[in-house]
Scaffold this active site. Structure first.
Site, short mmCIF file in Angstrom:
data_model
loop_
_atom_site.label_atom_id
_atom_site.label_comp_id
_atom_site.label_asym_id
_atom_site.label_seq_id
_atom_site.Cartn_x
_atom_site.Cartn_y
_atom_site.Cartn_z
N HIS A 34 57.91 -27.22 10.58
CA HIS A 34 56.84 -26.74 11.45
C HIS A 34 55.92 -25.79 10.68
CE1 HIS A 34 55.47 -24.14 14.98
NE2 HIS A 34 55.06 -25.36 15.30
N GLU A 61 54.52 -30.62 8.80
CA GLU A 61 53.57 -30.65 9.89
C GLU A 61 52.36 -29.76 9.61
OE1 GLU A 61 52.89 -29.19 14.43
OE2 GLU A 61 53.63 -27.97 12.78
N ASP A 63 48.66 -28.56 10.91
CA ASP A 63 47.73 -28.54 12.04
C ASP A 63 46.31 -28.58 11.49
OD1 ASP A 63 49.80 -28.24 13.92
OD2 ASP A 63 49.80 -26.07 13.67
N HIS A 76 46.78 -23.29 12.30
CA HIS A 76 47.29 -23.51 13.65
C HIS A 76 46.21 -23.30 14.70
CE1 HIS A 76 49.43 -22.34 17.43
NE2 HIS A 76 50.11 -23.43 17.12
N GLU A 163 48.82 -32.57 13.39
CA GLU A 163 48.43 -32.34 14.78
C GLU A 163 46.93 -32.06 14.83
OE1 GLU A 163 48.88 -29.24 18.53
OE2 GLU A 163 50.32 -29.10 16.88
#
Length: 331
Positions: A34, A61, A63, A76, A163
């Site tokens: 993450h 991951e 963002d 993020h 994401e």
């Protein structure tokens, strides 16, 4: 939902019961780093992604937010004060503005060249700050290239799990987020059915749009609606499984959706799988778990792994890898 309110709810979820599964039903869940190994290094830096890969993460991951000149950079949030040193840059002092009740600096107001002058900071209280100011803000392309390089070095393919952050907002500014993302995948040979890529978003519109245009799995992120409690004491998800199964391949679920208010496993996982969805749960942190109930974040993770989730997001990939090995020993 406030951090205090969430903590109170979490404690309530666990304190009245325990899951009774004897084994870990999924013997090979995927470990998703993450924001990289964000428990150890400032999140969304190449150093954090590289450390996560070295620790054995299956996927990293990033963002994605967008710059003024249309580049994907990895943050993020599109506001920058929380994770960078922008507040210390006098040359940018006049760029601060108010947006949606927040006074900050926003990625869409800066060119990529300007973003590159910033350095990352650790946003979580209690985590080491010794690496603050050392690492630049990477582009999405930089993360892709790092993952490819590390995959070649290790002789195994590490996956990427981007994401799209607030894509609807960026669309309103004139950015075609769908086309930008597809172009990135194609440029890097990642829009293939065998690519180790998942695309995730909280906003269903972009996933619906991508459905017929990409060859990789789409994941709808869902949070809980604490105002909606079902008959069995479980919280309602922000989007129903029936609805999201129409366009998504999997569900990225807040872990509190998997248990009811008495701490008992509910049918969320089984319902998802009956609909043909895989389930990846978030977020597991070694430094943020109910200490009254678990001896470590790893023990909390095992609690959820016993429900048969297919993967999990963790700030501490090494702990996640150890939990995965525990699952394998159970099978």
């Amino acid at each position: 939902m406030s951090r205090i309110r969430m903590l109170a709810m979490v404690l309530g979820l666990y304190c009245h019961g325990a899951i009774t599964y004897a084994d870990c039903p999924q013997s090979d869940p995927i470990v998703i780093a993450h924001r990289g190994a964000s428990g150890y290094l400032p999140e969304h830096t190449l150093a954090a992604f590289k450390l996560a890969i070295q620790m054995g993460a299956d996927y990293v991951e990033p963002d994605l937010v967008i710059t003024k000149d249309g580049e994907f950079v990895v943050r993020h949030d599109h506001y920058l004060s929380k994770t960078t040193d922008i507040a210390d840059k006098p040359e940018f002092s006049n760029r601060r503005r108010d947006l949606d009740g927040r006074s900050d600096w926003f990625s869409e107001d800066f060119t990529l060249a300007e973003i590159k002058t910033l350095r990352a900071r650790q946003p979580f209280r209690g985590r080491s700050r010794e690496h603050d100011g050392k690492h630049p803000i990477p582009r999405f392309q930089d993360v892709i290239e790092l993952v490819k390089s590390e995959s070649e070095r290790l002789g195994k393919t590490v996956g990427i799990y981007p994401e799209t952050k607030i894509p609807g907002y960026f669309e309103s500014l004139g950015f075609d987020v769908d086309d930008m993302l597809i172009a990135m995948l194609k440029k890097n040979g990642l829009n293939k059915s065998n690519s180790k890529v998942f695309i995730q978003s909280f906003e269903p519109e972009i996933l619906r749009s991508l459905r017929s245009r990409v060859n990789v799995p789409l994941v709808q992120l869902v949070s809980l609606d604490s105002s909606q409690v079902k008959e069995d004491g479980s919280y309602q998800s922000s989007i129903s499984l029936d609805e999201l199964s129409e366009y998504a391949d999997g569900v990225g679920a807040a872990k509190w959706l998997l248990v009811n208010q008495q701490g008992k496993a509910n049918d969320f996982v089984s319902r998802a799988k009956r609909l043909g969805l895989f389930i990846h749960s978030w977020t597991f942190r070694e430094d943020a778990f109910p200490e009254e109930l678990f001896s470590s974040g790893g023990e909390e993770l095992k609690f959820f792994l016993k429900m048969g989730i297919d993967g999990y997001f963790t700030d501490f990939p090494d702990i996640g890898v150890r939990a995965k090995e525990w699952c394998r020993r159970q099978s």
